[in-house]
Motif scaffolding. Sequence first.
Motif, PDB file in Angstrom:
ATOM      1  N   GLN A  53       0.839  -1.204   0.000  1.00  0.00           N
ATOM      2  CA  GLN A  53       0.000   0.000   0.000  1.00  0.00           C
ATOM      3  C   GLN A  53       0.877   1.259   0.000  1.00  0.00           C
ATOM      4  OE1 GLN A  53      -3.053  -0.008  -0.726  1.00  0.00           O
ATOM      5  NE2 GLN A  53      -3.474  -2.186  -0.413  1.00  0.00           N
ATOM      6  N   THR A  54       1.993   1.198   0.709  1.00  0.00           N
ATOM      7  CA  THR A  54       2.915   2.351   0.731  1.00  0.00           C
ATOM      8  C   THR A  54       3.523   2.568  -0.656  1.00  0.00           C
ATOM      9  OG1 THR A  54       3.417   1.845   3.031  1.00  0.00           O
ATOM     10  CG2 THR A  54       4.942   3.327   1.908  1.00  0.00           C
ATOM     11  N   ASN A  58       3.040   5.805  -2.913  1.00  0.00           N
ATOM     12  CA  ASN A  58       4.255   6.477  -3.388  1.00  0.00           C
ATOM     13  C   ASN A  58       4.196   6.720  -4.906  1.00  0.00           C
ATOM     14  OD1 ASN A  58       7.142   7.222  -3.244  1.00  0.00           O
ATOM     15  ND2 ASN A  58       7.454   5.311  -4.323  1.00  0.00           N
ATOM     16  N   VAL A  59       3.709   5.734  -5.649  1.00  0.00           N
ATOM     17  CA  VAL A  59       3.599   5.863  -7.116  1.00  0.00           C
ATOM     18  C   VAL A  59       2.665   7.028  -7.467  1.00  0.00           C
ATOM     19  CG1 VAL A  59       2.677   4.711  -9.178  1.00  0.00           C
ATOM     20  CG2 VAL A  59       4.133   3.440  -7.585  1.00  0.00           C
ATOM     21  N   CYS A  70      11.582   6.818  -6.876  1.00  0.00           N
ATOM     22  CA  CYS A  70      12.628   6.389  -5.943  1.00  0.00           C
ATOM     23  C   CYS A  70      13.794   7.361  -6.026  1.00  0.00           C
ATOM     24  CB  CYS A  70      13.095   4.972  -6.253  1.00  0.00           C
ATOM     25  SG  CYS A  70      14.349   4.421  -5.070  1.00  0.00           S
ATOM     26  N   GLN A  71      14.485   7.537  -4.892  1.00  0.00           N
ATOM     27  CA  GLN A  71      15.625   8.474  -4.866  1.00  0.00           C
ATOM     28  C   GLN A  71      16.792   8.009  -5.733  1.00  0.00           C
ATOM     29  OE1 GLN A  71      18.432   6.984  -3.190  1.00  0.00           O
ATOM     30  NE2 GLN A  71      17.140   5.221  -2.768  1.00  0.00           N
ATOM     31  N   ASP A  72      16.891   6.706  -5.972  1.00  0.00           N
ATOM     32  CA  ASP A  72      18.009   6.209  -6.781  1.00  0.00           C
ATOM     33  C   ASP A  72      17.666   6.392  -8.259  1.00  0.00           C
ATOM     34  OD1 ASP A  72      20.084   4.998  -8.021  1.00  0.00           O
ATOM     35  OD2 ASP A  72      19.904   3.070  -6.994  1.00  0.00           O
ATOM     36  N   THR A  73      18.311   7.381  -8.884  1.00  0.00           N
ATOM     37  CA  THR A  73      18.041   7.669 -10.299  1.00  0.00           C
ATOM     38  C   THR A  73      18.726   6.648 -11.216  1.00  0.00           C
ATOM     39  OG1 THR A  73      19.869   9.234 -10.204  1.00  0.00           O
ATOM     40  CG2 THR A  73      17.656  10.121  -9.949  1.00  0.00           C
TER      41      THR A  73
END
Length: 299
Positions: A53-54, A58-59, A70-73
């Motif tokens: 659900q998180t 987030n999406v 996501c923070q990782d590009t």
Amino acid sequence: MTTATITDLGQAVEDAAAHLYVWALQDIPQDLRDALARAAEKETSVTGQRVLQTILRNVNVAEDQKNLVCQDTGIAVYYCRVGEGFPLHPARIYEALKAGTERATVEHPLRSNTVHTLTRENTGQNVGYRVPIVHWDFIPDWDGLDVKCVPKGSGSENMSFLKMCVPADGVTGIKKFVLESIVDAGGKPCPPGIVGVGIGGSADYAMHLAKEAIARPVGTRNEDPLVAELEEDLYELLNETGIGPMGLGGDVTVLSVHVEHADTHMTLNPVAVNYQCWAARRASAHVAADGSIEYERDA
Ligand code: SF4
């Protein structure tokens, strides 16, 4: 799908790359959203349910706020299908993809991840020696260019494995190695994701195939029925591990298993595994010979 026309072809490819890199990071494809929603319907563990659900929230937040899922590009990876009549040489296509990656990183701005592999010093705006990584296919009797951008996060890329099984290991050996790899990976690659498996060819080519497999739309099946059967078997097997969302236990460990294969030497049986995390980002564009661009998120 959106369309733009640019007369300078190099500029068109650069624009496409700059757009695709950011778009892929912000707005994940519909097939992935559907797979995550199905996973949430299926998951019976309370913790696993909370994780899913998180992820889904987030999406939506990333899309609404034009932010990243996501923070990782990631490391910028492109798949290019170049028609033999496309009027820009691959050397120039590569330059344009690099310039587009750099521009996207500066303009958004994005975190820059690339470093020299020995000194670990940052090499610039998500570009460097042999970065971005570009895979090429050349298509006869065609004058177009398809570009797919697949930014690859390190958490999942670190969970890549290769084994040179012997032919006597057969399909059982392939399944065993994939299962062991995913169990060893546990929660590290941010599950539930897509497991890419490459079989056959040579050592390097098997890994190339595994990476190609994770770039397919989620849940697509290989057109070879034997390989498709292996995909289904592995999907069932890996979801019996109980690793669950983010490795915290549950029913859904993987969203899908994609297998790509090549014929091989009679004494070889290479198996490669490349994991793609839940944030399985990808976005595509078609660049026509006249410089017009069509963007396609779900290809
Ligand atoms: S593995 Fe994927 S979801 Fe996890 S931090 Fe990296 S990019 Fe993000």
